[in-house]
Design a protein around this motif. Structure first.
Motif, PDB file in Angstrom:
ATOM      1  N   GLY A  28       0.788  -1.225   0.000  1.00 53.87           N
ATOM      2  CA  GLY A  28       0.000   0.000   0.000  1.00 53.87           C
ATOM      3  C   GLY A  28       0.813   1.263   0.000  1.00 53.87           C
ATOM      4  N   GLY A  29       2.133   1.162   0.130  1.00 56.80           N
ATOM      5  CA  GLY A  29       3.011   2.325   0.201  1.00 56.80           C
ATOM      6  C   GLY A  29       3.955   2.198   1.373  1.00 56.80           C
ATOM      7  N   HIS A  30       4.048   3.258   2.185  1.00 55.84           N
ATOM      8  CA  HIS A  30       4.857   3.233   3.400  1.00 55.84           C
ATOM      9  C   HIS A  30       4.001   2.785   4.577  1.00 55.84           C
ATOM     10  N   TYR A  31       4.553   1.899   5.410  1.00 55.68           N
ATOM     11  CA  TYR A  31       3.897   1.489   6.655  1.00 55.68           C
ATOM     12  C   TYR A  31       4.732   2.068   7.798  1.00 55.68           C
ATOM     13  N   PRO A  32       4.253   3.160   8.449  1.00 53.92           N
ATOM     14  CA  PRO A  32       5.077   3.855   9.446  1.00 53.92           C
ATOM     15  C   PRO A  32       4.865   3.391  10.880  1.00 53.92           C
ATOM     16  N   GLY A  33       3.956   2.473  11.094  1.00 55.27           N
ATOM     17  CA  GLY A  33       3.574   2.051  12.430  1.00 55.27           C
ATOM     18  C   GLY A  33       2.080   1.832  12.454  1.00 55.27           C
ATOM     19  N   HIS A  81       0.360   5.937   2.350  1.00 55.37           N
ATOM     20  CA  HIS A  81       1.095   7.023   1.710  1.00 55.37           C
ATOM     21  C   HIS A  81       2.173   6.448   0.790  1.00 55.37           C
ATOM     22  N   ASP A  82       2.101   6.825  -0.476  1.00 51.33           N
ATOM     23  CA  ASP A  82       3.104   6.407  -1.452  1.00 51.33           C
ATOM     24  C   ASP A  82       3.923   7.633  -1.837  1.00 51.33           C
ATOM     25  N   LYS A 140      -2.071  10.039  -4.239  1.00 47.65           N
ATOM     26  CA  LYS A 140      -2.758   8.994  -4.987  1.00 47.65           C
ATOM     27  C   LYS A 140      -2.520   7.644  -4.318  1.00 47.65           C
ATOM     28  N   TYR A 141      -3.563   6.830  -4.302  1.00 49.14           N
ATOM     29  CA  TYR A 141      -3.455   5.496  -3.732  1.00 49.14           C
ATOM     30  C   TYR A 141      -2.986   4.500  -4.790  1.00 49.14           C
ATOM     31  N   ARG A 142      -2.273   3.480  -4.325  1.00 49.45           N
ATOM     32  CA  ARG A 142      -1.814   2.416  -5.212  1.00 49.45           C
ATOM     33  C   ARG A 142      -2.971   1.500  -5.620  1.00 49.45           C
ATOM     34  N   ARG A 143      -2.777   0.776  -6.689  1.00 57.73           N
ATOM     35  CA  ARG A 143      -3.689  -0.271  -7.120  1.00 57.73           C
ATOM     36  C   ARG A 143      -2.908  -1.568  -7.300  1.00 57.73           C
ATOM     37  N   LEU A 144      -3.517  -2.679  -6.859  1.00 59.34           N
ATOM     38  CA  LEU A 144      -2.875  -3.990  -6.942  1.00 59.34           C
ATOM     39  C   LEU A 144      -3.472  -4.791  -8.094  1.00 59.34           C
TER      40      LEU A 144
END
Length: 388
Positions: A23-28, A374-375, A381-385
């Motif tokens: 999904g992008g960055h995973y900060p916690g 967050h990418d 913009k959100y990612r798409r899988l």
């Protein structure tokens, strides 16, 4: 004994550095700490997996005022509409909200009888619970296969770690294969290596990747593709076991995959329903282990249930090493030689650190919930899988 009040405090639990996931960055992670107060001064601790359930928890708190906290079934029927409806055609936040409260009710029960939760569940079959170390691409830290290998070797040297799980998510299949090859060469044949794709690959790409991973003894691959049906198709091309966070046992049995579930107890509706779900998994030969990224309250529940449940054999996931704080005294938990001892105090066996709770609640109020989507490559913009 009667419930007098339920407190719900949203908190942030940041990681020392964000990790790339699909999904992008995973900060916690952002959680809700639940405190169920009683007229006898006993307070039970629970934890919700996400902060959007805060209004539901507060509404349930109003509804449960005056209830007997030892009557868990009675509390559930006062809060949760017909189970099949809320799980399948309604807002699942009802399940997660009550699941967090239900954990606190079990904590109260243990404190009333002055015994650890595992004793209430029938006793313990193990004193220490296995957890994996985590690895992945982290900006400013490990951003190459060799850096990930060096990190895992340092965990082995410093902490005796021999079980590892990670996300190799930068959208390049060749990078994943190269990293696993280097990890296996460096860690040796006996180390546990598990992967987690977070559904990033298309079925065609997953087939190609798993074929190339065949010789590196990957213990498990979590959500390599987006659906159970795609996993069933992928099974025809790979013997690597699959796991998922989507707890749909009927579909897994019907399709023959995934092989294991990895989830949060509140998502299942609490400890009682989790025990029944794990028992159903055992009857159907489907594995189960516990989720990662939780604060110390939910982690304590994982420790007790795993101690009391013979069927949980695989190491559970862990982001402990990367969490910069917690809400319990002495937290976060940290594994040594792959294991964490089971708490021995009554109930969950952990104590709320009020100063830490206030600190991480302020972090939440100042910054809002931590954004998992967050990418930085595509701001706004959100990612798409699938990614590839």
């Amino acid at each position: 004994m009667k419930i007098t009040r339920i407190r719900a405090t949203p908190v942030n639990i940041p990681l020392e550095a964000p990790i790339w996931w699909s999904g992008g960055h995973y900060p916690g992670t952002s959680k809700i700490v639940v405190e169920v107060e009683t007229d006898q001064g006993i307070v039970g601790l629970g934890e919700a997996p996400s902060v959007e359930v805060l209004p539901t928890i507060m509404a349930m708190g109003d509804r449960l005022r005056g209830f007997d906290p030892l009557d868990i079934a009675g509390c559930e029927v006062a809060c949760v509409p017909p189970w099949q409806i809320v799980q399948n055609t309604d807002d699942s936040s009802t399940v997660k909200a009550f699941g967090a409260i239900e954990i606190a009710l079990w904590d109260i029960r243990g404190k009333v009888w002055n015994v650890p939760l595992y004793t209430l569940l029938g006793g313990k079959v193990r004193d220490e619970i296995q957890f994996t170390e985590y690895f992945g691409f982290r900006p400013g830290r490990e951003m190459s296969p060799s850096a990930i290998v060096d990190y895992c070797l340092s965990m082995r040297e410093k902490h005796g770690s021999t079980a590892f799980e990670g996300k190799l998510i930068l959208g390049r299949p060749s990078l994943e294969v190269e990293t696993v090859k280097l990890l296996r060469d460096a860690l040796g044949p006996d180390a546990t290596i598990r992967l987690d794709s977070n559904m990033q690959w298309s079925l065609a790409t997953a087939r190609r990747i798993l074929d190339q991973l065949r010789e590196y003894n990957v213990r498990n691959y979590e959500d390599p593709v987006g659906t159970f049906e795609e996993m069933a198709a992928l099974r025809r091309h790979s013997t690597i076991p699959f796991s998922t966070h989507v707890p749909d046992l009927r579909r897994a049995v019907a399709l023959g995959t995934p092989d294991s579930f990895v989830t949060n107890f509140a998502v299942l509706g609490g400890i009682g329903r989790s025990i029944r779900f794990i028992g159903a998994c055992e009857a159907m030969g489907v594995g189960f282990w516990c989720y990662s990224g939780d604060a110390g309250i939910c982690t304590a529940a994982y420790l007790h249930v795993s101690a009391a449940t013979q069927w949980i054999q695989e190491p559970s996931q862990s982001l402990f090493r990367w969490q910069v704080g917690d809400v319990i005294e002495g937290g976060p938990f940290r594994q040594i030689n792959n294991v964490v001892p089971v708490p021995q105090g009554p109930g969950l066996g952990v104590t709320l650190d009020r100063k830490a709770l206030d600190h991480w609640h302020k972090h939440f109020t100042d910054n809002g919930p931590l954004d998992h989507f967050h990418d930085p490559l595509r701001p706004g913009k959100y990612r798409r899988l699938p990614l590839h």
